[in-house]
Motif scaffolding. Sequence first.
Motif, PDB file in Angstrom:
ATOM      1  N   GLU A 124      -9.396  23.550  37.444  1.00  0.00           N
ATOM      2  CA  GLU A 124      -8.475  23.880  38.521  1.00  0.00           C
ATOM      3  C   GLU A 124      -8.237  22.677  39.430  1.00  0.00           C
ATOM      4  O   GLU A 124      -9.060  22.360  40.274  1.00  0.00           O
ATOM      5  N   ILE A 125      -7.103  22.010  39.274  1.00  0.00           N
ATOM      6  CA  ILE A 125      -6.739  20.850  40.083  1.00  0.00           C
ATOM      7  C   ILE A 125      -5.671  21.241  41.107  1.00  0.00           C
ATOM      8  O   ILE A 125      -5.568  20.652  42.154  1.00  0.00           O
ATOM      9  N   TRP A 126      -4.851  22.231  40.795  1.00  0.00           N
ATOM     10  CA  TRP A 126      -3.936  22.793  41.793  1.00  0.00           C
ATOM     11  C   TRP A 126      -4.034  24.313  41.728  1.00  0.00           C
ATOM     12  O   TRP A 126      -4.431  24.880  40.722  1.00  0.00           O
ATOM     13  N   GLU A 127      -3.655  24.935  42.850  1.00  0.00           N
ATOM     14  CA  GLU A 127      -3.622  26.385  42.919  1.00  0.00           C
ATOM     15  C   GLU A 127      -2.414  26.808  43.730  1.00  0.00           C
ATOM     16  O   GLU A 127      -2.127  26.236  44.785  1.00  0.00           O
ATOM     17  N   LEU A 128      -1.689  27.789  43.240  1.00  0.00           N
ATOM     18  CA  LEU A 128      -0.593  28.417  43.969  1.00  0.00           C
ATOM     19  C   LEU A 128      -1.009  29.839  44.323  1.00  0.00           C
ATOM     20  O   LEU A 128      -1.506  30.570  43.460  1.00  0.00           O
ATOM     21  N   VAL A 129      -0.829  30.213  45.578  1.00  0.00           N
ATOM     22  CA  VAL A 129      -1.065  31.588  46.010  1.00  0.00           C
ATOM     23  C   VAL A 129       0.256  32.098  46.559  1.00  0.00           C
ATOM     24  O   VAL A 129       0.851  31.482  47.451  1.00  0.00           O
ATOM     25  N   PHE A 130       0.727  33.208  46.001  1.00  0.00           N
ATOM     26  CA  PHE A 130       2.027  33.760  46.358  1.00  0.00           C
ATOM     27  C   PHE A 130       1.887  34.772  47.498  1.00  0.00           C
ATOM     28  O   PHE A 130       0.783  35.237  47.794  1.00  0.00           O
ATOM     29  N   PRO A 131       2.997  35.132  48.135  1.00  0.00           N
ATOM     30  CA  PRO A 131       2.947  36.037  49.292  1.00  0.00           C
ATOM     31  C   PRO A 131       2.251  37.371  49.021  1.00  0.00           C
ATOM     32  O   PRO A 131       1.659  37.957  49.924  1.00  0.00           O
ATOM     33  N   ASP A 132       2.296  37.861  47.782  1.00  0.00           N
ATOM     34  CA  ASP A 132       1.655  39.137  47.460  1.00  0.00           C
ATOM     35  C   ASP A 132       0.154  38.998  47.209  1.00  0.00           C
ATOM     36  O   ASP A 132      -0.514  39.974  46.872  1.00  0.00           O
ATOM     37  N   GLY A 133      -0.374  37.763  47.348  1.00  0.00           N
ATOM     38  CA  GLY A 133      -1.801  37.525  47.151  1.00  0.00           C
ATOM     39  C   GLY A 133      -2.170  37.109  45.742  1.00  0.00           C
ATOM     40  O   GLY A 133      -3.291  36.672  45.498  1.00  0.00           O
ATOM     41  N   SER A 134      -1.241  37.258  44.808  1.00  0.00           N
ATOM     42  CA  SER A 134      -1.524  36.807  43.448  1.00  0.00           C
ATOM     43  C   SER A 134      -1.463  35.288  43.406  1.00  0.00           C
ATOM     44  O   SER A 134      -0.898  34.656  44.301  1.00  0.00           O
ATOM     45  N   GLY A 135      -2.036  34.699  42.376  1.00  0.00           N
ATOM     46  CA  GLY A 135      -2.033  33.252  42.296  1.00  0.00           C
ATOM     47  C   GLY A 135      -2.146  32.752  40.880  1.00  0.00           C
ATOM     48  O   GLY A 135      -2.382  33.517  39.945  1.00  0.00           O
ATOM     49  N   GLU A 136      -1.962  31.459  40.741  1.00  0.00           N
ATOM     50  CA  GLU A 136      -2.106  30.784  39.459  1.00  0.00           C
ATOM     51  C   GLU A 136      -2.833  29.472  39.675  1.00  0.00           C
ATOM     52  O   GLU A 136      -2.673  28.822  40.709  1.00  0.00           O
ATOM     53  N   LEU A 137      -3.626  29.092  38.673  1.00  0.00           N
ATOM     54  CA  LEU A 137      -4.350  27.834  38.690  1.00  0.00           C
ATOM     55  C   LEU A 137      -3.739  26.872  37.685  1.00  0.00           C
ATOM     56  O   LEU A 137      -3.061  27.285  36.743  1.00  0.00           O
ATOM     57  N   SER A 138      -4.032  25.593  37.849  1.00  0.00           N
ATOM     58  CA  SER A 138      -3.417  24.571  37.021  1.00  0.00           C
ATOM     59  C   SER A 138      -3.739  24.711  35.545  1.00  0.00           C
ATOM     60  O   SER A 138      -2.979  24.230  34.700  1.00  0.00           O
ATOM     61  N   ASN A 139      -4.825  25.355  35.199  1.00  0.00           N
ATOM     62  CA  ASN A 139      -5.129  25.498  33.779  1.00  0.00           C
ATOM     63  C   ASN A 139      -4.318  26.631  33.131  1.00  0.00           C
ATOM     64  O   ASN A 139      -4.493  26.927  31.959  1.00  0.00           O
ATOM     65  N   TYR A 140      -3.384  27.230  33.876  1.00  0.00           N
ATOM     66  CA  TYR A 140      -2.469  28.260  33.357  1.00  0.00           C
ATOM     67  C   TYR A 140      -1.747  27.760  32.100  1.00  0.00           C
ATOM     68  O   TYR A 140      -1.596  28.475  31.133  1.00  0.00           O
ATOM     69  N   ALA A 141      -1.322  26.500  32.117  1.00  0.00           N
ATOM     70  CA  ALA A 141      -0.544  25.945  30.993  1.00  0.00           C
ATOM     71  C   ALA A 141      -1.374  25.853  29.738  1.00  0.00           C
ATOM     72  O   ALA A 141      -0.834  25.789  28.634  1.00  0.00           O
ATOM     73  N   LEU A 142      -2.677  25.831  29.871  1.00  0.00           N
ATOM     74  CA  LEU A 142      -3.556  25.638  28.722  1.00  0.00           C
ATOM     75  C   LEU A 142      -4.069  26.952  28.160  1.00  0.00           C
ATOM     76  O   LEU A 142      -4.801  26.967  27.179  1.00  0.00           O
ATOM     77  N   ALA A 143      -3.663  28.059  28.772  1.00  0.00           N
ATOM     78  CA  ALA A 143      -4.151  29.376  28.324  1.00  0.00           C
ATOM     79  C   ALA A 143      -3.428  29.849  27.083  1.00  0.00           C
ATOM     80  O   ALA A 143      -2.374  29.457  26.754  1.00  0.00           O
TER      81      ALA A 143
END
Length: 143
Positions: A124-143
């Motif tokens: 996890e080098i970056w993290e996005l957290v959206f207004p609804d509280g959900s989020g994504e981590l940088s390793n999303y692309a590697l899943a």
Amino acid sequence: MRIDLAERLQQLSGASCTTVAAVDYEEPAKASIYAVGTAVSFSDGTRLSAQFWRLIKARKPLVSIFDHGQKYGLPAPVDAIHMLSVELVGSVIVGCDMSATTGDLRFRFERDIELEVFNFTAFEIWELVFPDGSGELSNYALA
């Protein structure tokens, strides 16, 4: 139903950057590059935490986190976080996407400004957290 990250990124268009702040990590850091990260907030409530980034203005690199604290023969060390704040706060996002290969993010702002957020590892080098509280981590692309 889960909205995919590409759609979430597209939905950021029209939001503006509200804050840019340094996030201090280890003191003293084992390596200076890990001493500080960056937190960016947007008007829709989305928050970005990023370790490694580069700011581009008028299609030319302006500053990156790798410049932060470097003197380069200047009178004072480069304050890359401040430079990022000056350029981004109040600027409106006109587009945003992620490289499916690397997990790098690219935020395009008005006034020919781009923020590239890098993912150099499978962690996890970056993290996005959206207004609804959900989020994504940088390793999303590697899943």
